[in-house]
Design an enzyme around this catalytic site. Structure first.
Site, PDB file in Angstrom:
ATOM      1  N   GLY A  31       0.833  -1.200   0.000  1.00  0.00           N
ATOM      2  CA  GLY A  31       0.000   0.000   0.000  1.00  0.00           C
ATOM      3  C   GLY A  31       0.862   1.243   0.000  1.00  0.00           C
ATOM      4  O   GLY A  31       2.082   1.193  -0.138  1.00  0.00           O
ATOM      5  N   ASP A 146      -0.113  10.291  15.373  1.00  0.00           N
ATOM      6  CA  ASP A 146      -0.983   9.961  14.249  1.00  0.00           C
ATOM      7  C   ASP A 146      -1.688   8.627  14.492  1.00  0.00           C
ATOM      8  O   ASP A 146      -1.805   7.794  13.596  1.00  0.00           O
ATOM      9  CB  ASP A 146      -0.172   9.905  12.957  1.00  0.00           C
ATOM     10  CG  ASP A 146      -1.049   9.964  11.697  1.00  0.00           C
ATOM     11  OD1 ASP A 146      -2.201  10.426  11.806  1.00  0.00           O
ATOM     12  OD2 ASP A 146      -0.584   9.560  10.620  1.00  0.00           O
TER      13      ASP A 146
END
Length: 576
Positions: A31, A146
């Protein structure tokens, strides 16, 4: 660092994907994200690993490299049961990268997208595992910054938190220097959304948002444009009406606006135990719902390691002729064993190190495997006849010829230079007296380019302009020259890789005024502008733009935009 369920976990490599990263042979692409691409590879022992290669835009920034090196070193100290450990990295090479253990499981975001909200029992186990991972991460001096559903993997034996601390490396780069915050808007904490200092409490707020997302199937503060989501995070309360009753105390304590008032990780673990009615949390083998667990067990097999390229066949060396008594065979330059372990001798002083797989020893110290070297026997020296000496008269004649040829070439080039100089003087307008007409002197800068004008241009909030475009077209990329933003009840203009400056109110806007302006800023709020005020933009490609602010859209309009008059002199800042 994994693919998503049902979305093709192992994707084939494309033309711009590397076949190898520092000795790791790439088997598939897993990805991509905001900071780079992720690939599947294997250690020399056959264990699968996920390799994240950082985007070139970040790699070119020296401040990013400094921070990335520091964060990777800190991340290598994190060895928790619910984290994917960093096992290798290279922060100084042309393309920075890091490798972590590969986790065979979907991301939380993919699992919720495919199977819907998770049951309360699963969420308690999920939150407890993430909290334990954060204890280890914070203990290493790292703030994740994050934490979001796509950074939580669901393995058969519990969750795994990935990408911890890496977002901090991008905070001070040229890509974010104009005020763009690092992180995913829907899962930011209020202090992070407002650009204030982050702390371990920032990850606690994100944990509450992750728990709410797992239970509701959507972010706690809704979806939509990022500036709207960030405003709600800072100023409004989340909609938790659909949250199961046993999860509300836990999520509410995490989502306190004030960082000092949020729950600690110890309190979160206590709340998980209380909600599960257990004195000690015990993670059962079937902690995931059946659909998600079946997806893990039925996932496609991990691609096998890519075999090394076979070594090319080495042709046998020709047999040397028998030595004559007059020409004895010299002894080898290096006797057997003199080169040391791991080397072959090809010539005096030129050992070739045998290739070793990457993953062991200092990062970046090993290159891709090389074909095995087969040493050739020392060739027999072939006697060469001595050159016949040239007669003295022949040498003298040759020298005379060479001097004559080079002398003639020199005179020819000198004459051509004088001719070109005379032609240049004539075309520049000089007369016999050597006087030069005004404005046409030799070395005069080229004339200014003709301006391109765009009146009453509507630039929507969140969109950007690239002044090299003709005609101007708005982009949603964040790397263009000039943009308009509206967030937290403030609107304004900014520049990324260009220089932005505001001219004094009432000052005449012109190309010359923009060339001389040096009061640069990264942002100019609308409240600092009057209608008719001008801004100058100097782009990295050499264009200069004059932007005149004429007003903003009304509050009742469906779109938020600014009206501008734009004049562009393309190439006006270039010296050529």
């Amino acid at each position: 660092m994994n693919g998503d369920v049902g979305a093709g976990v192992f994707q084939p490599l494309e033309a711009d994907d590397p076949p190898m990263v520092a000795g790791y042979r790439i088997a598939a692409r897993l990805g991509s994200g905001g900071m780079g691409k992720v690939y599947l590879s294997h250690t020399p022992g056959g264990r699968p690993v996920a390799i994240k290669v950082i985007r070139p835009e970040f790699a070119e920034d020296p401040e990013f490299r400094r921070r990335f090196r520091r964060e990777v070193q800190a991340a290598q100290r994190v060895q928790g049961l619910y984290t994917a450990p960093v096992i290798d990295s290279d922060t100084d090479g042309p393309g920075p990268w890091l490798a972590t253990a590969y986790v065979p499981g979907p991301t939380l975001s993919a699992a919720v997208a495919e199977h819907g909200p998770l049951p309360g029992r699963t969420i308690l186990m999920l939150v407890a595992g993430i909290a334990e991972a954060l204890q280890v991460i914070h203990g290493a001096g790292i703030v994740h910054r994050d934490l979001k559903p796509s950074n939580v993997l669901l393995a058969a034996d519990g969750p795994r938190v990935i990408d911890f601390g890496i977002a901090r490396a991008a905070d001070a780069t040229s890509l974010t220097a104009s005020g763009v915050a690092i992180g995913t808007p829907a899962f930011m904490a209020p202090e992070q959304a407002a650009g204030r200092e982050v702390s371990t409490a920032t990850d606690i707020f994100a944990l509450g948002q992750v728990a709410a997302y797992a239970a509701l199937g959507a972010p706690a503060y809704g979806e939509g444009p990022s500036h709207g989501v960030l405003y709600r995070i800072v100023h409004e309360e989340p909609d938790l009406s659909g949250l199961p009753a046993e999860l509300r105390p836990l999520v509410t304590r995490c989502l306190v606006k004030d960082p000092a008032g949020r729950a600690s990780l110890t309190e979160i673990l206590d709340l998980c135990r209380a909600a599960a009615d257990q004195t000690q949390l015990r993670r059962p083998e079937d902690w995931l719902p059946g659909g998600v667990a079946a997806g893990i067990s039925n996932r496609e097999e991990v691609p096998a390691p890519v075999p090394p390229t076979p070594a090319p066949a080495v042709a046998p060396a020709p047999t040397a002729p028998a030595a004559s008594p007059a020409a004895p065979v010299p002894a080898p330059a290096h006797p057997a064993g003199a080169a040391g372990a791991g080397h072959h001798v090809t010539a005096p002083g030129r050992p070739v190190t045998a290739a070793r797989p990457h993953g062991y020893g200092p990062p970046g110290s090993f290159g891709p495997p090389q074909p095995a070297y087969v040493p050739r026997p020392a060739p027999m020296p072939v006697p060469m006849p001595m050159p016949m000496p040239m007669p003295p008269k022949q040498r003298n004649r040759t020298a005379i010829i060479l001097v004559s040829v080079f002398g003639g070439l020199f005179l020819l080039l000198a004459g051509c230079g004088a001719l070109l100089n005379a032609i240049g003087q004539d075309t520049s307008g000089t007369g016999a007296s050597g006087a030069t007409p005004t404005g046409t002197a030799k070395g005069q800068p080229r004339p200014d380019p003709k301006p391109a004008t765009y009146n009453d241009y509507k630039l929507t909030s969140g969109y950007h302009l690239q002044f090299a475009d003709d005609p101007l077209e708005p982009h949603d990329s964040n790397k263009d020259d000039f943009y308009y933003y509206c967030a937290f009840q403030e609107c304004g203009f900014g520049a990324y890789e260009a220089k932005l400056a505001r001219l004094d109110s009432g000052a005449e806007g012109s190309l010359q005024a923009c060339r001389q302006e040096t009061r640069f800023a990264s942002r100019i709020p609308v409240e600092a502008l009057n209608k008719g005020d001008a801004m100058c933009v100097k782009t990295a490609e050499g264009s200069i733009a004059l932007v005149v602010y004429k007003g903003s859209s009304a509050k009742n309009e469906p779109s938020t935009y600014a009206t501008l008059d734009v004049t562009v002199w393309r190439g006006a800042a270039r010296k050529d």
